[in-house]
Motif scaffolding. Structure first.
Motif, PDB file in Angstrom:
ATOM      1  N   LEU A 182       0.825  -1.199   0.000  1.00 56.30           N
ATOM      2  CA  LEU A 182       0.000   0.000   0.000  1.00 56.30           C
ATOM      3  C   LEU A 182       0.865   1.257   0.000  1.00 56.30           C
ATOM      4  O   LEU A 182       0.582   2.236  -0.708  1.00 56.30           O
ATOM      5  CB  LEU A 182      -0.940   0.006   1.204  1.00 56.30           C
ATOM      6  N   ILE A 183       1.943   1.222   0.777  1.00 55.13           N
ATOM      7  CA  ILE A 183       2.881   2.353   0.781  1.00 55.13           C
ATOM      8  C   ILE A 183       3.503   2.530  -0.599  1.00 55.13           C
ATOM      9  O   ILE A 183       3.593   3.647  -1.115  1.00 55.13           O
ATOM     10  CB  ILE A 183       3.968   2.143   1.859  1.00 55.13           C
ATOM     11  N   GLU A 184       3.905   1.434  -1.194  1.00 59.13           N
ATOM     12  CA  GLU A 184       4.508   1.486  -2.535  1.00 59.13           C
ATOM     13  C   GLU A 184       3.540   2.101  -3.547  1.00 59.13           C
ATOM     14  O   GLU A 184       3.942   2.899  -4.403  1.00 59.13           O
ATOM     15  CB  GLU A 184       4.911   0.071  -2.974  1.00 59.13           C
ATOM     16  N   ASN A 185       2.272   1.758  -3.420  1.00 65.22           N
ATOM     17  CA  ASN A 185       1.262   2.280  -4.351  1.00 65.22           C
ATOM     18  C   ASN A 185       0.995   3.773  -4.159  1.00 65.22           C
ATOM     19  O   ASN A 185       0.391   4.411  -5.021  1.00 65.22           O
ATOM     20  CB  ASN A 185      -0.051   1.505  -4.202  1.00 65.22           C
ATOM     21  N   HIS A 186       1.430   4.309  -3.009  1.00 59.48           N
ATOM     22  CA  HIS A 186       1.217   5.734  -2.727  1.00 59.48           C
ATOM     23  C   HIS A 186       2.526   6.510  -2.695  1.00 59.48           C
ATOM     24  O   HIS A 186       2.538   7.667  -2.284  1.00 59.48           O
ATOM     25  CB  HIS A 186       0.495   5.899  -1.384  1.00 59.48           C
ATOM     26  N   LYS A 187       3.610   5.902  -3.144  1.00 56.33           N
ATOM     27  CA  LYS A 187       4.919   6.550  -2.971  1.00 56.33           C
ATOM     28  C   LYS A 187       5.073   7.821  -3.802  1.00 56.33           C
ATOM     29  O   LYS A 187       5.967   8.615  -3.535  1.00 56.33           O
ATOM     30  CB  LYS A 187       6.054   5.568  -3.267  1.00 56.33           C
ATOM     31  N   ASP A 188       4.184   8.013  -4.788  1.00 56.38           N
ATOM     32  CA  ASP A 188       4.217   9.246  -5.586  1.00 56.38           C
ATOM     33  C   ASP A 188       2.915  10.039  -5.460  1.00 56.38           C
ATOM     34  O   ASP A 188       2.663  10.954  -6.253  1.00 56.38           O
ATOM     35  CB  ASP A 188       4.481   8.922  -7.058  1.00 56.38           C
ATOM     36  N   HIS A 189       2.108   9.711  -4.481  1.00 59.98           N
ATOM     37  CA  HIS A 189       0.790  10.354  -4.339  1.00 59.98           C
ATOM     38  C   HIS A 189       0.943  11.831  -3.983  1.00 59.98           C
ATOM     39  O   HIS A 189       1.769  12.214  -3.157  1.00 59.98           O
ATOM     40  CB  HIS A 189      -0.022   9.644  -3.248  1.00 59.98           C
ATOM     41  N   ASN A 190       0.128  12.658  -4.616  1.00 56.55           N
ATOM     42  CA  ASN A 190       0.141  14.101  -4.353  1.00 56.55           C
ATOM     43  C   ASN A 190      -0.884  14.423  -3.269  1.00 56.55           C
ATOM     44  O   ASN A 190      -2.083  14.294  -3.480  1.00 56.55           O
ATOM     45  CB  ASN A 190      -0.171  14.873  -5.641  1.00 56.55           C
ATOM     46  N   PHE A 191      -0.401  14.850  -2.102  1.00 52.71           N
ATOM     47  CA  PHE A 191      -1.286  15.184  -0.984  1.00 52.71           C
ATOM     48  C   PHE A 191      -1.693  16.654  -0.986  1.00 52.71           C
ATOM     49  O   PHE A 191      -2.510  17.066  -0.170  1.00 52.71           O
ATOM     50  CB  PHE A 191      -0.606  14.834   0.338  1.00 52.71           C
ATOM     51  N   GLY A 192      -1.104  17.441  -1.880  1.00 48.66           N
ATOM     52  CA  GLY A 192      -1.470  18.848  -1.984  1.00 48.66           C
ATOM     53  C   GLY A 192      -0.370  19.786  -1.509  1.00 48.66           C
ATOM     54  O   GLY A 192       0.650  19.365  -0.962  1.00 48.66           O
ATOM     55  N   SER A 193      -0.601  21.065  -1.717  1.00 43.80           N
ATOM     56  CA  SER A 193       0.367  22.099  -1.345  1.00 43.80           C
ATOM     57  C   SER A 193      -0.271  23.098  -0.395  1.00 43.80           C
ATOM     58  O   SER A 193      -1.498  23.235  -0.343  1.00 43.80           O
ATOM     59  CB  SER A 193       0.863  22.836  -2.592  1.00 43.80           C
ATOM     60  N   PHE A 194       0.560  23.811   0.345  1.00 38.10           N
ATOM     61  CA  PHE A 194       0.073  24.816   1.285  1.00 38.10           C
ATOM     62  C   PHE A 194       1.170  25.843   1.530  1.00 38.10           C
ATOM     63  O   PHE A 194       2.362  25.549   1.418  1.00 38.10           O
ATOM     64  CB  PHE A 194      -0.348  24.174   2.614  1.00 38.10           C
ATOM     65  N   LYS A 195       0.752  27.059   1.851  1.00 38.03           N
ATOM     66  CA  LYS A 195       1.697  28.108   2.187  1.00 38.03           C
ATOM     67  C   LYS A 195       1.867  28.179   3.703  1.00 38.03           C
ATOM     68  O   LYS A 195       0.905  28.028   4.446  1.00 38.03           O
ATOM     69  CB  LYS A 195       1.226  29.459   1.640  1.00 38.03           C
ATOM     70  N   ILE A 196       3.098  28.382   4.136  1.00 37.82           N
ATOM     71  CA  ILE A 196       3.369  28.539   5.560  1.00 37.82           C
ATOM     72  C   ILE A 196       3.296  30.028   5.889  1.00 37.82           C
ATOM     73  O   ILE A 196       4.134  30.816   5.450  1.00 37.82           O
ATOM     74  CB  ILE A 196       4.751  27.972   5.937  1.00 37.82           C
ATOM     75  N   LYS A 197       2.283  30.390   6.631  1.00 39.22           N
ATOM     76  CA  LYS A 197       2.093  31.789   7.014  1.00 39.22           C
ATOM     77  C   LYS A 197       2.417  32.043   8.477  1.00 39.22           C
ATOM     78  O   LYS A 197       2.576  33.197   8.893  1.00 39.22           O
ATOM     79  CB  LYS A 197       0.648  32.216   6.712  1.00 39.22           C
ATOM     80  N   THR A 198       2.500  30.945   9.249  1.00 41.14           N
ATOM     81  CA  THR A 198       2.760  31.058  10.683  1.00 41.14           C
ATOM     82  C   THR A 198       3.721  29.971  11.129  1.00 41.14           C
ATOM     83  O   THR A 198       3.609  28.821  10.689  1.00 41.14           O
ATOM     84  CB  THR A 198       1.450  30.917  11.492  1.00 41.14           C
ATOM     85  N   LEU A 199       4.656  30.322  11.970  1.00 41.37           N
ATOM     86  CA  LEU A 199       5.506  29.357  12.654  1.00 41.37           C
ATOM     87  C   LEU A 199       5.125  29.367  14.133  1.00 41.37           C
ATOM     88  O   LEU A 199       4.858  30.427  14.699  1.00 41.37           O
ATOM     89  CB  LEU A 199       6.991  29.707  12.495  1.00 41.37           C
ATOM     90  N   GLU A 200       5.095  28.187  14.741  1.00 42.19           N
ATOM     91  CA  GLU A 200       4.726  28.079  16.150  1.00 42.19           C
ATOM     92  C   GLU A 200       5.916  27.604  16.980  1.00 42.19           C
ATOM     93  O   GLU A 200       6.573  26.626  16.617  1.00 42.19           O
ATOM     94  CB  GLU A 200       3.580  27.076  16.336  1.00 42.19           C
ATOM     95  N   LEU A 201       6.165  28.301  18.075  1.00 44.58           N
ATOM     96  CA  LEU A 201       7.109  27.807  19.072  1.00 44.58           C
ATOM     97  C   LEU A 201       6.291  27.075  20.112  1.00 44.58           C
ATOM     98  O   LEU A 201       5.378  27.650  20.717  1.00 44.58           O
ATOM     99  CB  LEU A 201       7.880  28.960  19.717  1.00 44.58           C
ATOM    100  N   VAL A 202       6.587  25.786  20.301  1.00 44.91           N
ATOM    101  CA  VAL A 202       5.781  24.977  21.219  1.00 44.91           C
ATOM    102  C   VAL A 202       6.650  24.232  22.228  1.00 44.91           C
ATOM    103  O   VAL A 202       7.813  23.924  21.962  1.00 44.91           O
ATOM    104  CB  VAL A 202       4.902  23.949  20.458  1.00 44.91           C
ATOM    105  N   TYR A 203       6.050  23.999  23.375  1.00 43.63           N
ATOM    106  CA  TYR A 203       6.571  23.062  24.373  1.00 43.63           C
ATOM    107  C   TYR A 203       5.918  21.738  24.050  1.00 43.63           C
ATOM    108  O   TYR A 203       4.693  21.667  23.901  1.00 43.63           O
ATOM    109  CB  TYR A 203       6.194  23.548  25.768  1.00 43.63           C
ATOM    110  N   ASN A 204       6.713  20.686  23.891  1.00 43.34           N
ATOM    111  CA  ASN A 204       6.142  19.455  23.332  1.00 43.34           C
ATOM    112  C   ASN A 204       6.780  18.193  23.897  1.00 43.34           C
ATOM    113  O   ASN A 204       7.900  18.219  24.416  1.00 43.34           O
ATOM    114  CB  ASN A 204       6.339  19.447  21.811  1.00 43.34           C
ATOM    115  N   ASP A 205       6.042  17.101  23.757  1.00 41.73           N
ATOM    116  CA  ASP A 205       6.609  15.784  24.026  1.00 41.73           C
ATOM    117  C   ASP A 205       7.271  15.280  22.750  1.00 41.73           C
ATOM    118  O   ASP A 205       7.310  15.976  21.733  1.00 41.73           O
ATOM    119  CB  ASP A 205       5.530  14.812  24.530  1.00 41.73           C
ATOM    120  N   TRP A 206       7.795  14.071  22.793  1.00 43.27           N
ATOM    121  CA  TRP A 206       8.539  13.516  21.658  1.00 43.27           C
ATOM    122  C   TRP A 206       7.679  13.388  20.412  1.00 43.27           C
ATOM    123  O   TRP A 206       8.159  13.472  19.287  1.00 43.27           O
ATOM    124  CB  TRP A 206       9.099  12.149  22.062  1.00 43.27           C
ATOM    125  N   TYR A 207       6.368  13.186  20.599  1.00 41.17           N
ATOM    126  CA  TYR A 207       5.484  12.845  19.481  1.00 41.17           C
ATOM    127  C   TYR A 207       4.576  13.997  19.059  1.00 41.17           C
ATOM    128  O   TYR A 207       3.746  13.826  18.179  1.00 41.17           O
ATOM    129  CB  TYR A 207       4.633  11.618  19.854  1.00 41.17           C
TER     130      TYR A 207
END
Length: 226
Positions: A187-212
C-alpha cells in the motif's frame, strides 16, 4: 540538498530493512512514564492537506490497525528542534522571552514559503510524507536560527541529532510487529508518488512538546507571522 534523491534513498534503504524485519518498535509511545519534553519551532499543513493524509492513513489502518497513526492535530513539519526532548526538561528553567527574541531575529522578509506534500518516504521506525519547498526561505531561516542560538548562552541542542534540511511530516510509527507486512508495504509502494497537496506557511509556532507532538501535551508558547 537534492531532496528528491534524499527521500528516494531513504525510502529504498528503509523499506528494505522493514522487509527484512529490521525495523524499530517504539516502546514509549503509549507509556505514561515518558517524561521527555523540549521546545520546537514548527509549521502545520493546511486542513485540506491533512485530510488528504488521513485518507491514506485510513487505508493503512485497515491493514495494520495497531500501529500509531498521527491525528490531524499532531501532524507538523519541524522547522527546528530548539531543545530536543529529554527527560526532566521544564519551561521554568529557561528564559522564554530570550528564545522568542532570537527566533524573531532569525525570520526573513518576503519568505513566501510553500510546501508540496508529494510521495512517501520512510525510516526503520516510521512512515513519512515527503515535503518539497518552493524556495530556500525555510533553510535560510534555519541557518539564521543556527547562528543566533549558537552565538548565545541559551540552552539549545540545535543539530545535535542531525542537521535538519527537509520538510517532511512523520505520520506513522511502529508500536508492534507488523502482522501484515507485505500488504502494508504494498500500500505504501502504491502511494509513494501520491500528491497530498500544497500549502503556504504563514505562521511558525514555538511549542513546548513531548517527543510525538501529541496535542494533549503540546503548549503553544508563541506564534510568528511570516
Amino acid at each position: 540538498m537534492n531532496l528528491e534523491a534524499h527521500y528516494k534513498n531513504l525510502y529504498e534503504e528503509s523499506i528494505q530493512k522493514i522487509s527484512n524485519d529490521d525495523y524499530q518498535i517504539d516502546d514509549l509511545i503509549h507509556s505514561p512514564l515518558d517524561n521527555r519534553f523540549g521546545i520546537t519551532l514548527l509549521a502545520r499543513p493546511s486542513k485540506k492537506v491533512k485530510n488528504e493524509i488521513q485518507k491514506f492513513l485510513s487505508k493503512l489502518k485497515t491493514i495494520e490497525p495497531n500501529q500509531y497513526y498521527y491525528a490531524n492535530s499532531d501532524i507538523h513539519i519541524t522547522v527546528m528542534s530548539i531543545i530536543s526532548c529529554y527527560d526532566g526538561f521544564m519551561l521554568k528553567d529557561i528564559e522564554l522571552p530570550e528564545y522568542i527574541k532570537h527566533i524573531n531575529d532569525s525570520l526573513i522578509d518576503d519568505s513566501n514559503i510553500e510546501i508540496k506534500f508529494k510521495g512517501i518516504t520512510a525510516s526503520p521506525s516510521c512512515v513519512m510524507i515527503q515535503g518539497f519547498m518552493n524556495n530556500e526561505s525555510l533553510n535560510k531561516i534555519r541557518n539564521k536560527l543556527r547562528d543566533n542560538f549558537k552565538n548565545s548562552t541559551l540552552e539549545q541542542s540545535i543539530d545535535k541529532r542531525y542537521a535538519i534540511q527537509t520538510a517532511h511530516a512523520t505520520v506513522v510509527r511502529f508500536t508492534e510487529n507488523l502482522s501484515k507486512k507485505s500488504d502494508f508495504l504494498n500500500l505504501i509502494e502504491n502511494h509513494k508518488d501520491h500528491n497530498f497537496g500544497s500549502f503556504k506557511i504563514k505562521t511558525l509556532e514555538l511549542v513546548y512538546n513531548d517527543w510525538y507532538q501529541k496535542q494533549k501535551h503540546v503548549k503553544n508558547l508563541f506564534s510568528f507571522n511570516l
